[in-house]
Scaffold this motif. Structure first.
Motif, PDB file in Angstrom:
ATOM      1  N   ASP A  44      11.205  -1.569  10.690  1.00 49.16           N
ATOM      2  CA  ASP A  44      10.631  -0.716   9.647  1.00 49.16           C
ATOM      3  C   ASP A  44       9.201  -0.310   9.997  1.00 49.16           C
ATOM      4  OD1 ASP A  44      12.893  -0.729   7.967  1.00 49.16           O
ATOM      5  OD2 ASP A  44      12.339  -2.695   7.190  1.00 49.16           O
ATOM      6  N   ARG A  45       8.443  -1.242  10.551  1.00 50.17           N
ATOM      7  CA  ARG A  45       7.070  -0.913  10.945  1.00 50.17           C
ATOM      8  C   ARG A  45       7.061   0.105  12.082  1.00 50.17           C
ATOM      9  NH1 ARG A  45       4.083  -6.877  11.008  1.00 50.17           N
ATOM     10  NH2 ARG A  45       3.919  -7.116   8.739  1.00 50.17           N
ATOM     11  N   ASN A  46       7.988  -0.070  13.015  1.00 50.47           N
ATOM     12  CA  ASN A  46       8.067   0.870  14.124  1.00 50.47           C
ATOM     13  C   ASN A  46       8.445   2.266  13.636  1.00 50.47           C
ATOM     14  OD1 ASN A  46       7.903   1.311  17.002  1.00 50.47           O
ATOM     15  ND2 ASN A  46      10.125   1.486  17.005  1.00 50.47           N
ATOM     16  N   ALA A 102       7.577   3.584  10.959  1.00 51.90           N
ATOM     17  CA  ALA A 102       6.381   4.202  10.383  1.00 51.90           C
ATOM     18  C   ALA A 102       5.571   4.934  11.444  1.00 51.90           C
ATOM     19  CB  ALA A 102       5.520   3.148   9.698  1.00 51.90           C
ATOM     20  N   LEU A 103       5.548   4.399  12.673  1.00 55.30           N
ATOM     21  CA  LEU A 103       4.830   5.078  13.754  1.00 55.30           C
ATOM     22  C   LEU A 103       5.486   6.413  14.081  1.00 55.30           C
ATOM     23  CD1 LEU A 103       3.646   2.183  13.985  1.00 55.30           C
ATOM     24  CD2 LEU A 103       3.763   2.450  16.467  1.00 55.30           C
ATOM     25  N   SER A 130       1.081   0.561  10.247  1.00 53.67           N
ATOM     26  CA  SER A 130       2.334   0.690   9.507  1.00 53.67           C
ATOM     27  C   SER A 130       2.104   0.575   8.006  1.00 53.67           C
ATOM     28  CB  SER A 130       3.318  -0.387   9.968  1.00 53.67           C
ATOM     29  OG  SER A 130       3.579  -0.282  11.345  1.00 53.67           O
TER      30      SER A 130
END
Length: 465
Positions: free
Chosen positions: A227-229, A231-232, A185
């Protein structure tokens, strides 16, 4: 931006009225339900066995229509993202009752009190959903993410997977996630910054009941894991776009930059909300400083989303380069086929070209039809969202008639002056006589009618300094 308690049941009544006004579907036709029951029993045929890989899902805790599962592995300096997407095309026959109803709906409609799905729950929330209760058919995009965040598609595989866990944004712990999740991420985020990308993700409204059973409208907290998810998903969709472009086919999501006039209005909105926007900072640079946990920042993020030129779908054309300004790169939607019709066709095209096959004629033909269908569905979703916000504003202000508020003029148009209240995420229109954009004003609330989803203000004098 606050919780709205609803002792008079205005929210429930208002949402019911919105559903009626916009003809939000309440049920599926019998033929579609019968077909869904039949195809839900299909056993995957020709799918590779990837059940040994440790896939997990990460979504809101209440979600049951799970489009995506993922696992990550290291390969030298690169990280390999195996991004499994629900294989909706395995269940839906072209030209069948399910397909016809999906083309009529276009996308899942979300309201604070529930959704109207693109597909029946027996598929979208059970047989096709990547739940951790058994193997599921999927299309796995294997995306290589370099140290600088550059993405490349290594493979597209139709496979059976088994999710190990249904993780939730609000409760997930670092130890629950695959090794490399945070690093992957971070690489994508760094690449976004280098490209000058600016994705705006304001908080979403949700309807819940308090301990006394009264309905309340609140804004769901956005967690770092969400938010990190995202990015995937971004990495996968960019890699899909590159793959399709290289094979001169596909359907792309495109969006132009906000124009200068829109940016000037946003600067005035920021001023009205008391948020400092340095003169030398571009919109992209400024957006990165906003924190959705701050209610004023969240209100401005909503304003930025509304001020954009709007994203749309465009099929591949030899004389055009598809471009998405918020992503600052070519971009395709491929990661939510349970919720968006277009994704099903993009996935089928990527599966074909990723394995050296021609794109099926029916998929290529769909790319020309889908922009109009998705635009219609998106416009309906936008009108519903606006109606919900208008209703929430009216409920928020009901009973406050006669009260005065500080505001700022953000725009002058044919229908009057647009204003932004300084203390609340509320926009409205007033008579424009003698006003110019940027003027601070003090306004008096003259009416707030939740049943009509309407509020009205009048000039009350100069703002309190």
């Amino acid at each position: 931006m606050k919780t709205l308690r609803d002792p008079a049941n205005a929210l429930a009544k208002g949402l019911a009225a919105i559903r009626t006004e916009f003809d939000v579907p309440e049920a599926f036709p019998p033929a579609a339900l019968a077909e869904a029951e039949r195809v839900a029993q299909r056993v995957p045929d020709g799918h590779a066995d990837w059940t040994a890989l440790p896939f997990v899902t990460l979504d809101p805790a209440s979600a049951t229509d799970l489009d995506q599962a993922f696992c990550i592995e290291a390969a030298g300096g690169a990280l390999i993202l195996h991004y499994a997407i629900a294989d909706v095309a395995w269940f839906v026959d072209e030209g069948g009752a399910l397909d016809s109803e999906a083309w009529r709906r276009g996308e899942t409609l979300y309201l604070p009190d529930g959704r109207a799905g693109l597909y029946p729950p027996m598929l979208a929330e059970r047989a096709a959903s990547l739940l951790p209760d058994g193997p599921r058919p999927a299309v796995v995009f294997t995306v290589r993410v370099a140290g600088d965040g550059a993405v490349a598609m290594d493979a597209v595989t139709r496979a059976v997977i088994r999710s190990r866990a249904k993780l939730a944004y609000s409760t997930v712990q670092e130890a629950d996630l695959p090794a490399g999740f945070a690093e992957l991420s971070a690489r994508i985020a760094a690449a976004e910054a280098a490209r000058g990308a600016a994705r705006v993700d304001p908080p979403e409204q949700e309807l819940a009941r308090d301990k006394d059973g009264a309905l309340m409208l609140a804004f769901r907290e956005r967690h770092a894991s969400e938010d990190r998810n995202a990015a995937l998903s971004l990495a996968c969709n960019m890699a899909v776009a590159d793959l399709l472009q290289a094979h001169r086919t596909g359907l792309f999501r495109v969006m132009a930059e906000p124009d200068d006039a829109a940016e000037r209005r946003l600067r005035l909105t920021a001023q009205g909300l008391g948020i400092d926007w340095p003169d030398q900072a571009t919109l992209t640079q400024f957006e990165r400083t906003l924190d959705p946990r701050d209610t004023r920042h969240a209100a401005l993020m909503l304003a930025i989303r509304r001020a954009g030129n709007g994203a749309s779908y465009r099929p591949w054309r030899a004389d055009e380069t598809p471009w998405h300004a918020a992503v600052a790169a070519p971009y395709a939607h491929a990661t939510a086929p349970l919720r968006r019709l277009a994704d099903r066709y993009v996935i089928q095209a990527a599966l074909a070209v990723g394995n050296g096959r021609a794109v099926p004629d029916g998929v290529s033909a769909a790319f020309d039809r889908l922009p109009k269908v998705m635009a219609r569905a998106g416009a309906l979703a936008g009108r519903i969202d606006r109606a919900v916000i208008d209703m929430a504003e009216a409920v928020m202000l009901a009973g406050c008639e006669g009260r005065t508020f500080d505001a700022v003029v953000t725009d002058i148009g044919e229908r009057g002056a647009s204003i932004q209240l300084a203390d609340m995420p509320v926009t409205a229109r007033i008579d424009a006589a003698g006003l110019t954009p940027g003027d601070p004003v003090r306004v008096r609330l003259t009416s707030a009618d939740p049943s009509r989803r309407a509020i009205a203000f009048e000039i009350a004098g100069a703002p309190v300094s």
